[in-house]
Design a protein around this motif. Structure first.
Motif, PDB file in Angstrom:
ATOM      1  N   LEU A 159       0.848  -1.190   0.000  1.00  0.00           N
ATOM      2  CA  LEU A 159       0.000   0.000   0.000  1.00  0.00           C
ATOM      3  C   LEU A 159       0.882   1.237   0.000  1.00  0.00           C
ATOM      4  O   LEU A 159       1.724   1.419   0.885  1.00  0.00           O
ATOM      5  CB  LEU A 159      -0.904   0.014   1.237  1.00  0.00           C
ATOM      6  N   VAL A 160       0.683   2.091  -1.004  1.00  0.00           N
ATOM      7  CA  VAL A 160       1.336   3.407  -1.075  1.00  0.00           C
ATOM      8  C   VAL A 160       0.232   4.446  -0.889  1.00  0.00           C
ATOM      9  O   VAL A 160      -0.842   4.334  -1.491  1.00  0.00           O
ATOM     10  CB  VAL A 160       2.056   3.601  -2.418  1.00  0.00           C
ATOM     11  N   HIS A 161       0.485   5.440  -0.071  1.00  0.00           N
ATOM     12  CA  HIS A 161      -0.568   6.419   0.211  1.00  0.00           C
ATOM     13  C   HIS A 161      -0.054   7.844   0.072  1.00  0.00           C
ATOM     14  O   HIS A 161       1.050   8.172   0.512  1.00  0.00           O
ATOM     15  CB  HIS A 161      -1.120   6.230   1.622  1.00  0.00           C
TER      16      HIS A 161
ATOM     17  N   ALA B 247       7.436  -2.528  -2.685  1.00  0.00           N
ATOM     18  CA  ALA B 247       7.532  -3.966  -2.953  1.00  0.00           C
ATOM     19  C   ALA B 247       8.698  -4.583  -2.190  1.00  0.00           C
ATOM     20  O   ALA B 247       8.601  -5.698  -1.674  1.00  0.00           O
ATOM     21  CB  ALA B 247       7.691  -4.208  -4.452  1.00  0.00           C
ATOM     22  N   TRP B 248       9.792  -3.841  -2.081  1.00  0.00           N
ATOM     23  CA  TRP B 248      10.948  -4.341  -1.339  1.00  0.00           C
ATOM     24  C   TRP B 248      10.595  -4.504   0.141  1.00  0.00           C
ATOM     25  O   TRP B 248      10.958  -5.491   0.778  1.00  0.00           O
ATOM     26  CB  TRP B 248      12.114  -3.366  -1.506  1.00  0.00           C
ATOM     27  N   THR B 249       9.848  -3.524   0.664  1.00  0.00           N
ATOM     28  CA  THR B 249       9.389  -3.636   2.049  1.00  0.00           C
ATOM     29  C   THR B 249       8.525  -4.882   2.226  1.00  0.00           C
ATOM     30  O   THR B 249       8.645  -5.605   3.217  1.00  0.00           O
ATOM     31  CB  THR B 249       8.584  -2.385   2.447  1.00  0.00           C
ATOM     32  N   ALA B 250       7.651  -5.131   1.239  1.00  0.00           N
ATOM     33  CA  ALA B 250       6.778  -6.301   1.318  1.00  0.00           C
ATOM     34  C   ALA B 250       7.592  -7.587   1.278  1.00  0.00           C
ATOM     35  O   ALA B 250       7.306  -8.541   2.011  1.00  0.00           O
ATOM     36  CB  ALA B 250       5.773  -6.274   0.169  1.00  0.00           C
ATOM     37  N   ARG B 251       8.618  -7.616   0.452  1.00  0.00           N
ATOM     38  CA  ARG B 251       9.428  -8.829   0.360  1.00  0.00           C
ATOM     39  C   ARG B 251      10.159  -9.112   1.673  1.00  0.00           C
ATOM     40  O   ARG B 251      10.443 -10.255   2.007  1.00  0.00           O
ATOM     41  CB  ARG B 251      10.442  -8.713  -0.785  1.00  0.00           C
ATOM     42  N   ARG B 252      10.468  -8.040   2.416  1.00  0.00           N
ATOM     43  CA  ARG B 252      11.168  -8.216   3.696  1.00  0.00           C
ATOM     44  C   ARG B 252      10.276  -8.861   4.746  1.00  0.00           C
ATOM     45  O   ARG B 252      10.762  -9.358   5.750  1.00  0.00           O
ATOM     46  CB  ARG B 252      11.665  -6.868   4.215  1.00  0.00           C
TER      47      ARG B 252
END
Length: 449
Positions: free
Chosen positions: A135-137, A413-418
């Motif tokens: 989620l980007v806000h 997306a990188w945050t999500a992969r972490r």
């Protein structure tokens, strides 16, 4: 899971309370609408596929409306299919979320959710959790900032909004701020981590907003006097935007230089904010101050006509009490018109004080009047500011904003992969994280005291 870096993203863009198809300057439509349209188009030119989801307002539009190549607007059913006051919109969010999930099944899978304004952020944190994507806000405006700079008699933003904004800040993988000032407000007032906040400056459409054939040609097209002194106001008619400050400044200006009355024209372009049920009473104020003969109110206009109004003006006046960025200021500069603006929010970024315009501390009408008189008596200086404004605006391209936004999507997306920790952290019926209905007892118990 996050998309491979080699493929442009598929984006679910959310705008619950207003549509990119709405006319800026009317109702709840303003700079955010311009922002979404231009950003979506610029992202699409870089290969991204954008679906914008907004609420059906009963305007006779089909469920799907193409906005540009690879950009589609979807109208969802949430509450009555008609206009609603912002105060009633929180109760429609669960239905909006459910219809979004239903419609999205027939669209495409998405790589990222990009929500705009806090109401959309509430939906974003639910559906991003369901889809297990980042989620980007983008906030656009902040309730705490607005409450710190209210106009006399204006209503404060409710506690429900403040808590809702805190929830979105906590839930988002990345936050996009328009300026460093907004990023600081997110950190200082909402506890947003600076490492999760990206500053992406909006752009300006320099094909539409440009000097064109010049001021006199624009005045001929609009039927305006060639020798008039024209301070222009563009924006929704609401206390936050400060049109009353301009009207009072005009009365002060005529007190300082009564000879200006014969050639003074003050166009106020824009519609009433929200439903328009509570008009701020500008016509009454004009009559009370004796300036109704020089003030001319006009409805909101399309972008190409607006560009002519900018070109025709001697100066754009932006006396906003709060402004996350101030797109109108950049649009006017792109047309070669200097800007007289309040030194608030993002306006010091949009306007280079002393070079492309003038910034005023506070909202005292006398201060605006003195600056207007200085510009009226020094047309060469104003013209030089206009030329500098064109160069300044040329450095603000939507292509640059799109590139920075794509980089934000990648970081999300990188945050999500972490290690994404959304819906999986709380078992929910149907796999959809619950949206507390704003106004429910459970929600009220969590409101800031």
């Amino acid at each position: 899971m996050p998309r491979p870096a080699s493929r442009p993203p598929r984006v679910a863009m959310l705008s619950v309370h207003t549509s990119p198809l709405h006319q800026p300057g009317t109702g709840d439509a303003g700079g955010m609408n311009v922002y979404m349209v231009q950003l979506a188009r610029a992202l699409a030119t870089k290969g991204a596929e954008i679906d914008v989801f907004t609420r059906c307002r009963g305007e006779g539009l089909p469920a799907r409306v193409p906005l540009a190549d690879q950009v589609t607007v979807h109208h969802l059913h949430a509450g009555p299919c008609g206009p609603l006051a912002k105060e009633a919109l929180p109760g429609t969010l669960p239905e909006f979320s459910r219809d979004l999930l239903r419609v999205a099944e027939h669209c495409r899978s998405y790589d990222v959710v990009h929500s705009h304004y806090w109401l959309s952020g509430q939906v974003g944190r639910a559906v991003a959790g369901h889809w297990r994507i980042p989620l980007v806000h983008t906030m656009h405006t902040l309730g705490r900032v607005k409450n710190a700079s209210l106009a006399p008699g204006d209503s404060a933003e409710p506690a429900a909004r403040i808590l809702g904004e805190h929830q979105v800040v906590d839930a988002a993988d990345r936050l996009i701020a328009n300026t460093a000032d907004e990023a600081a407000a997110l950190h200082d007032l909402y506890g947003a981590e600076t490492t999760r906040t990206d500053i992406v400056r909006p752009g300006v459409d320099t094909e539409t907003f440009s000097p064109g054939a010049g001021r006199q040609a624009a005045r001929r097209r609009l039927g305006l006097p060639p020798d008039a002194f024209i301070p222009l106001f563009v924006g929704r008619i609401q206390p936050l935007k400060g049109p009353d400050v301009l009207i009072r400044a005009i009365a002060e200006l005529l007190g300082l230089a009564p000879e200006l009355r014969t050639r003074l024209l003050v166009p106020v372009i824009g519609g009433l904010s929200g439903s328009g049920a509570h008009a701020p009473g500008l016509p009454d104020l004009c009559r009370h101050l004796g300036v109704d003969d020089v003030v001319r109110t006009e409805p909101a206009v399309r972008q190409r006509t607006l560009a002519d109004w900018y070109r025709a003006a001697d100066v754009l006046v932006v006396p906003s009490r709060s402004e996350s960025f101030g797109l109108v200021a950049v649009e006017a500069q792109a047309c070669g018109t200097p800007v007289l603006a309040a030194r608030v929010g993002g306006l010091p970024t949009a306007v280079q004080d002393g070079r492309t315009g003038l910034l005023v501390d506070g909202h005292r009408p006398a201060d605006y009047a003195r600056n207007l008189l200085a510009l009226a008596r020094a047309p060469r200086r104003a013209h030089a500011m206009g030329r500098a404004g064109v160069r300044h605006a040329a450095g603000m391209a939507w292509e640059t904003a799109a590139e920075a936004t794509l980089a934000t999507y990648e970081r999300a997306a990188w945050t999500a992969r972490r290690g994404w920790a959304g819906a999986a952290a709380c078992p929910c019926p149907g796999g959809i994280p619950p949206l507390e209905v704003l106004g429910s007892r459970r929600f009220r118990e969590r409101l800031p005291k």
